[in-house]
Design a protein around this motif. Structure first.
Motif, short mmCIF file in Angstrom:
data_model
loop_
_atom_site.label_atom_id
_atom_site.label_comp_id
_atom_site.label_asym_id
_atom_site.label_seq_id
_atom_site.Cartn_x
_atom_site.Cartn_y
_atom_site.Cartn_z
N THR A 34 9.42 50.20 99.04
CA THR A 34 10.33 50.07 97.89
C THR A 34 9.75 49.12 96.85
OG1 THR A 34 11.52 48.19 98.83
CG2 THR A 34 12.39 50.39 99.34
N ARG A 35 10.20 49.31 95.63
CA ARG A 35 9.93 48.33 94.57
C ARG A 35 11.24 48.17 93.79
NH1 ARG A 35 6.00 50.71 91.52
NH2 ARG A 35 7.12 50.94 89.57
N SER A 36 11.59 46.94 93.48
CA SER A 36 12.84 46.70 92.75
C SER A 36 12.51 46.25 91.34
CB SER A 36 13.65 45.59 93.42
OG SER A 36 13.86 45.90 94.77
N VAL A 37 13.28 46.74 90.40
CA VAL A 37 13.08 46.32 89.01
C VAL A 37 14.45 46.28 88.32
CG1 VAL A 37 12.63 48.70 88.24
CG2 VAL A 37 11.77 46.80 86.89
N HIS A 38 14.60 45.31 87.42
CA HIS A 38 15.86 45.22 86.67
C HIS A 38 15.88 46.30 85.59
CE1 HIS A 38 18.91 43.49 83.91
NE2 HIS A 38 19.49 43.22 85.06
N PHE A 39 17.07 46.80 85.28
CA PHE A 39 17.15 47.95 84.35
C PHE A 39 16.59 47.63 82.97
CE2 PHE A 39 21.30 45.99 83.38
CZ PHE A 39 21.46 46.20 82.02
N HIS A 40 16.62 46.36 82.57
CA HIS A 40 16.02 45.99 81.28
C HIS A 40 14.52 46.21 81.27
CE1 HIS A 40 19.47 43.05 80.18
NE2 HIS A 40 19.59 44.18 79.52
N ALA A 41 13.92 46.15 82.45
CA ALA A 41 12.45 46.14 82.54
C ALA A 41 11.87 47.51 82.88
CB ALA A 41 12.02 45.12 83.59
N GLU A 46 6.93 53.09 84.54
CA GLU A 46 7.50 52.51 85.75
C GLU A 46 7.62 53.53 86.88
OE1 GLU A 46 8.16 49.18 87.39
OE2 GLU A 46 8.58 49.04 85.25
N CYS A 47 7.84 54.78 86.50
CA CYS A 47 8.12 55.80 87.52
C CYS A 47 6.86 56.49 88.02
CB CYS A 47 9.10 56.83 86.98
SG CYS A 47 10.71 56.10 86.61
N SER A 48 5.72 56.04 87.55
CA SER A 48 4.47 56.65 88.00
C SER A 48 4.28 56.36 89.50
CB SER A 48 3.33 56.04 87.17
OG SER A 48 2.12 56.23 87.80
N GLY A 49 4.03 57.41 90.26
CA GLY A 49 3.83 57.25 91.70
C GLY A 49 5.10 57.06 92.48
N VAL A 50 6.23 57.20 91.80
CA VAL A 50 7.52 56.99 92.47
C VAL A 50 8.06 58.32 92.97
CG1 VAL A 50 9.93 56.40 92.00
CG2 VAL A 50 8.12 54.88 91.23
N LYS A 51 8.50 58.37 94.22
CA LYS A 51 9.03 59.61 94.80
C LYS A 51 10.50 59.83 94.45
CE LYS A 51 7.72 61.87 99.00
NZ LYS A 51 6.95 62.82 98.26
N PRO A 69 22.84 51.62 76.78
CA PRO A 69 22.48 52.96 77.24
C PRO A 69 21.02 53.32 76.95
CG PRO A 69 23.92 53.06 75.31
CD PRO A 69 23.91 51.64 75.77
N GLU A 70 20.44 52.67 75.92
CA GLU A 70 19.04 52.99 75.59
C GLU A 70 18.09 52.64 76.73
OE1 GLU A 70 19.90 48.86 74.02
OE2 GLU A 70 20.99 50.75 74.12
N ASP A 71 18.50 51.69 77.57
CA ASP A 71 17.66 51.30 78.72
C ASP A 71 17.59 52.41 79.77
OD1 ASP A 71 16.96 48.87 77.71
OD2 ASP A 71 18.47 47.74 78.81
N PHE A 72 18.47 53.39 79.65
CA PHE A 72 18.49 54.48 80.64
C PHE A 72 18.13 55.83 80.04
CE2 PHE A 72 21.52 51.21 81.92
CZ PHE A 72 21.07 50.91 83.21
N SER A 73 17.62 55.83 78.80
CA SER A 73 17.32 57.10 78.14
C SER A 73 16.22 57.87 78.86
CB SER A 73 16.96 56.87 76.67
OG SER A 73 15.89 55.96 76.61
N TRP A 74 15.39 57.16 79.64
CA TRP A 74 14.31 57.82 80.40
C TRP A 74 14.87 58.85 81.39
CZ3 TRP A 74 14.74 57.13 85.65
CH2 TRP A 74 15.54 56.06 86.07
#
Lengths: 191, 236
Positions: A34-41, A46-51, A69-74
């Protein structure tokens, strides 16, 4: 690698221990890193290599994540499997056009599965831990998979492997996380 | 944009403290991240209280003094559900006197306890934090010991605990035995199921440690209490 996103009001808050670490322990026990990250960051890379991604819950009084909401536009362009827990489900509903309204559930609640889905393959009821002051009343394009007497409990995006659960699976329903991750293992989350 | 907590500075928190390891550890964790402004203790007259652990809770006053924190103390008859009203009054008092914005508890797995405190906090407009919620029990017990928390067993309420556990320190010698009990008898390693209760004599954030000067024990049929009669603070 499973990316756990902390939705609490600030990075490294006291809420991290309560809402991110218990999910991390389940995921790691199932053999994933696992890797944890705050939603601001969360950045594009960030999602490269993530399953898969799990959007974790927040304290009952903490709805600050809804202000940004812009922090979740991805989420709109990502094809990675996502499981949103409580605050995570609220975020998913909002991003994909659903609406939230005040709805308080605190404690164990009966949930009824109403739609067929790989995550909930059989119609059944189960008891789950709830901790929210808002709920998705209009799911927009999201499909409703399960409900309680008070609100929509589980949704799924119609074309993407994106789920939201209003209950906290880390309390007494770890199987929901396990089943979500087993689907990502098989690359088997198809619309 | 609504002001985030970062912008507003550290949150003022009151810690619901029974005197046992979980609430004192949670207090330390809260101190690392926010501002703890008081301890809140509920003294239950009912030893079977659903919500509030009872052995030696009167000595939380020494823990508060050792930590340099004020204490809000409220007595309750310990009647199921009614004791929540006493907790509610204690939280209101803490909010009035110390302007707490949130409450910290040492809840690990008890949905019963967590749900009731969450509902109270919601009603009173307070945040609620349970930093030990669904923690890995083995890791937590190791960290507790390694960080220097001096914890003694203040009550036993299940087989196979014998009288020798009363007043015994939880350390690297006794932990393997607790782990064995957990495997063989199904007790929760942390005692969250009420199998045993604890009292903290020293913590990394205590300026002084508690010295027990007189204590008595009662034990029968796998149930016993280690009652502190006299205690005081001494230099560390």
């Amino acid at each position: 690698m499973i990316l756990l996103i902390d939705l609490c009001y600030r990075e490294d808050s006291l809420g991290f221990d309560e809402y991110v670490l218990p999910v991390a322990r389940i995921v790691e026990r199932l053999g994933f890193r696992t890797r944890s990250v705050h939603f601001h960051a969360v950045s594009a890379g960030e999602c490269s290599g993530v399953k898969a991604v799990i959007l974790c819950g927040t304290p009952l009084a903490d709805n600050a994540f809804l202000d940004e909401p812009e922090d979740f536009s991805w989420l709109k362009t990502s094809r990675i499997p996502v499981l949103g827990v409580c605050a995570g489900m609220e975020t998913i509903c909002r991003i994909f056009g659903g609406k939230l309204e005040p709805c308080i559930e605190i404690g164990m609640t009966e949930i009824r599965v109403t739609g067929r889905d790989p995550l909930f393959p059989e119609s059944h009821s189960f008891s789950a831990y709830e901790l929210h002051t808002l709920a998705c009343t209009d799911p927009g394009p999201m499909k409703i998979i399960a409900v309680s007497d008070r609100c929509i409990q589980v949704v799924r995006h119609p074309t993407k492997p994106v789920y939201g659960v209003m209950f906290h699976p880390e309390v007494r329903n770890e199987w929901a996380v396990e089943r979500f991750l087993s689907m990502t293992r098989k690359d088997g989350i198809s619309p | 944009m609504r002001p985030g907590r970062e912008i507003m500075g550290e949150m003022k928190l009151g810690v619901l403290c029974s005197g046992g390891k979980d609430s004192v550890f949670a207090c330390g964790r809260a101190m690392e991240k926010e501002e703890v402004v008081c301890l809140i203790a509920i003294r239950s007259e009912n030893e079977e209280s659903y919500m509030f652990h009872t052995p030696n809770v009167a000595f939380v006053t020494l823990q508060a003094e050792a930590a340099g924190l004020p204490l809000i103390e409220m007595k309750t008859a310990g009647v199921k559900e009614e004791e929540l009203l006493d907790l509610r009054n204690a939280l209101i008092l803490a909010r009035e006197q110390f302007r707490i914005e949130g409450v910290v508890t040492g809840a690990l797995y008890s949905v019963y306890q967590a749900t009731r405190v969450q509902r109270l906090c919601r009603e009173l407009g307070l945040w609620c934090f349970n930093p030990l919620w669904h923690t890995a029990q083995e890791d937590y017990m190791q960290v507790l010991i390694k960080k220097g928390f001096e914890v003694i067993v203040s009550g036993v309420f299940a087989a196979p605990f014998d009288e020798s556990w009363l007043g015994r320190r939880i350390d690297l010698h006794s932990l393997p035995l607790l782990e064995k009990y957990s495997e063989q008898y199904g007790i929760m390693l942390t005692g969250e199921g009420g199998e045993y209760e604890t009292f903290v004599l020293d913590a990394p954030f205590f300026r002084k440690r508690i010295e027990i000067r007189e204590a008595s024990s009662e034990y029968r049929n796998y149930r016993g209490i280690y009652r502190i009669v006299r205690a005081g603070l001494v230099e560390k």
